[in-house]
Design a protein around this motif. Structure first.
Motif, PDB file in Angstrom:
ATOM      1  N   UNK A   1       5.716   9.941   0.677  1.00 42.19           N
ATOM      2  CA  UNK A   1       6.198   9.075   1.524  1.00 42.19           C
ATOM      3  C   UNK A   1       4.938   7.804   1.727  1.00 42.19           C
ATOM      4  N   UNK A   2       5.540   6.861   2.056  1.00 42.31           N
ATOM      5  CA  UNK A   2       4.530   5.692   2.397  1.00 42.31           C
ATOM      6  C   UNK A   2       5.043   5.278   3.941  1.00 42.31           C
ATOM      7  N   UNK A   3       4.172   5.334   4.848  1.00 41.29           N
ATOM      8  CA  UNK A   3       4.145   4.830   6.003  1.00 41.29           C
ATOM      9  C   UNK A   3       3.386   3.692   6.350  1.00 41.29           C
ATOM     10  N   UNK A   4       4.328   2.751   6.914  1.00 42.43           N
ATOM     11  CA  UNK A   4       3.765   1.546   7.360  1.00 42.43           C
ATOM     12  C   UNK A   4       3.165   1.190   8.533  1.00 42.43           C
ATOM     13  N   UNK A   5       4.400   1.598   9.313  1.00 46.07           N
ATOM     14  CA  UNK A   5       3.909   1.377  10.718  1.00 46.07           C
ATOM     15  C   UNK A   5       4.200   2.786  11.474  1.00 46.07           C
ATOM     16  N   UNK A   6       3.387   3.228  12.435  1.00 48.18           N
ATOM     17  CA  UNK A   6       3.299   4.644  12.838  1.00 48.18           C
ATOM     18  C   UNK A   6       3.963   4.965  14.067  1.00 48.18           C
TER      19      UNK A   6
ATOM     20  N   UNK B   1      -0.588   5.136   3.119  1.00 46.91           N
ATOM     21  CA  UNK B   1      -0.645   4.325   4.212  1.00 46.91           C
ATOM     22  C   UNK B   1      -1.538   3.119   4.044  1.00 46.91           C
ATOM     23  N   UNK B   2      -1.152   2.203   4.930  1.00 42.41           N
ATOM     24  CA  UNK B   2      -2.243   0.700   4.684  1.00 42.41           C
ATOM     25  C   UNK B   2      -3.557   1.094   5.225  1.00 42.41           C
ATOM     26  N   UNK B   3      -4.375   0.398   4.754  1.00 42.26           N
ATOM     27  CA  UNK B   3      -5.759   0.849   5.084  1.00 42.26           C
ATOM     28  C   UNK B   3      -6.107   0.549   6.579  1.00 42.26           C
ATOM     29  N   UNK B   4      -5.284  -0.310   7.139  1.00 40.77           N
ATOM     30  CA  UNK B   4      -5.579  -0.662   8.485  1.00 40.77           C
ATOM     31  C   UNK B   4      -4.750   0.019   9.657  1.00 40.77           C
ATOM     32  N   UNK B   5      -3.988   0.967   8.984  1.00 39.83           N
ATOM     33  CA  UNK B   5      -3.126   1.752  10.079  1.00 39.83           C
ATOM     34  C   UNK B   5      -4.031   2.686  10.959  1.00 39.83           C
ATOM     35  N   UNK B   6      -3.699   2.707  12.159  1.00 38.41           N
ATOM     36  CA  UNK B   6      -4.270   3.485  13.003  1.00 38.41           C
ATOM     37  C   UNK B   6      -3.449   4.715  13.636  1.00 38.41           C
TER      38      UNK B   6
ATOM     39  N   UNK C   1       9.778   5.344   2.103  1.00 38.75           N
ATOM     40  CA  UNK C   1       9.138   4.423   2.972  1.00 38.75           C
ATOM     41  C   UNK C   1       9.372   4.589   4.436  1.00 38.75           C
ATOM     42  N   UNK C   2       8.406   4.487   5.493  1.00 36.50           N
ATOM     43  CA  UNK C   2       8.974   4.764   6.924  1.00 36.50           C
ATOM     44  C   UNK C   2       8.178   3.624   7.524  1.00 36.50           C
ATOM     45  N   UNK C   3       8.940   3.287   8.763  1.00 36.86           N
ATOM     46  CA  UNK C   3       8.328   2.444   9.505  1.00 36.86           C
ATOM     47  C   UNK C   3       8.585   2.986  11.125  1.00 36.86           C
ATOM     48  N   UNK C   4       8.126   3.752  11.651  1.00 37.05           N
ATOM     49  CA  UNK C   4       8.475   4.285  12.841  1.00 37.05           C
ATOM     50  C   UNK C   4       8.151   5.862  12.894  1.00 37.05           C
ATOM     51  N   UNK C   5       9.125   6.702  13.713  1.00 33.44           N
ATOM     52  CA  UNK C   5       9.096   8.189  13.559  1.00 33.44           C
ATOM     53  C   UNK C   5       9.621   8.790  12.617  1.00 33.44           C
ATOM     54  N   UNK C   6       9.066   9.856  12.171  1.00 37.66           N
ATOM     55  CA  UNK C   6       9.578  10.450  10.898  1.00 37.66           C
ATOM     56  C   UNK C   6       9.294  11.872  10.799  1.00 37.66           C
ATOM     57  N   UNK C   7      10.343  12.817  10.746  1.00 39.25           N
ATOM     58  CA  UNK C   7      10.183  14.187  10.523  1.00 39.25           C
ATOM     59  C   UNK C   7      11.138  14.672   9.439  1.00 39.25           C
ATOM     60  N   UNK C   8      10.206  15.254   8.411  1.00 39.86           N
ATOM     61  CA  UNK C   8      10.743  15.833   7.261  1.00 39.86           C
ATOM     62  C   UNK C   8      10.358  17.024   6.825  1.00 39.86           C
ATOM     63  N   UNK C   9      11.102  17.958   6.281  1.00 45.82           N
ATOM     64  CA  UNK C   9      10.789  19.279   5.713  1.00 45.82           C
ATOM     65  C   UNK C   9      11.652  19.837   4.626  1.00 45.82           C
TER      66      UNK C   9
ATOM     67  N   UNK D   1       5.326  16.245   8.681  1.00 44.95           N
ATOM     68  CA  UNK D   1       5.915  16.581   7.151  1.00 44.95           C
ATOM     69  C   UNK D   1       5.518  17.875   7.034  1.00 44.95           C
ATOM     70  N   UNK D   2       6.378  18.585   6.285  1.00 48.40           N
ATOM     71  CA  UNK D   2       6.242  19.929   5.986  1.00 48.40           C
ATOM     72  C   UNK D   2       6.948  20.380   4.673  1.00 48.40           C
ATOM     73  N   UNK D   3       6.251  20.719   3.835  1.00 47.82           N
ATOM     74  CA  UNK D   3       6.726  21.580   2.463  1.00 47.82           C
ATOM     75  C   UNK D   3       6.169  22.847   2.303  1.00 47.82           C
TER      76      UNK D   3
END
Length: 113
Positions: free
Chosen positions: A17-22, A38-43, A1-9, A27-29
């Motif tokens: 990943x679950x992104x709650x606030x952005x 993501x929540x349906x309200x995410x911008x 789960x992430x709330x903010x900035x995230x960089x993962x590879x 992300x790269x695999x």
């Protein structure tokens, strides 16, 4: 789960990943898949690239564009009238699938009764 900035590879394997606030999410695999919930309200501004891209029908993307290139697909667009440059999600799986779905925070806890 992430709330903010995230960089993962990852070279192999999946990123889930679950992104709650952005903030900015990248992300790269290389040889695996990427699942973004993501929540349906995410911008957010979206850029989803992979050998296959699967967007849940419950997710509403405005200004959606699809581009086919080099045995893959890239989908771009805006979720919930997001401004284009403030908050974004980039997910890339050149040899796998990018899945993008709507999920509530409560569902992300995976509680069972």
């Amino acid at each position: 789960s992430s709330s903010g900035c995230l960089k993962a590879s990852t070279h192999q394997g999946a990123i889930d990943v679950y992104v709650s606030q952005l903030g900015k999410v990248e992300l790269k695999s290389l040889k695996g898949s990427v699942i973004v919930k993501v929540p349906s309200s995410l911008q957010a501004h979206l850029q989803l690239s992979g050998k296959a891209v699967d967007v849940d029908s419950e997710v509403h993307i405005q200004e959606m564009a699809k581009a086919h290139k080099d045995h893959g697909i890239t989908i771009t667009g805006l979720m919930n009238q997001a401004s284009k440059h403030e908050k974004w999600i980039k997910a890339d799986a050149p040899e796998g699938t990018v899945s993008f779905r709507s999920q509530s925070w409560f569902q992300s806890l995976k509680l069972r009764d």
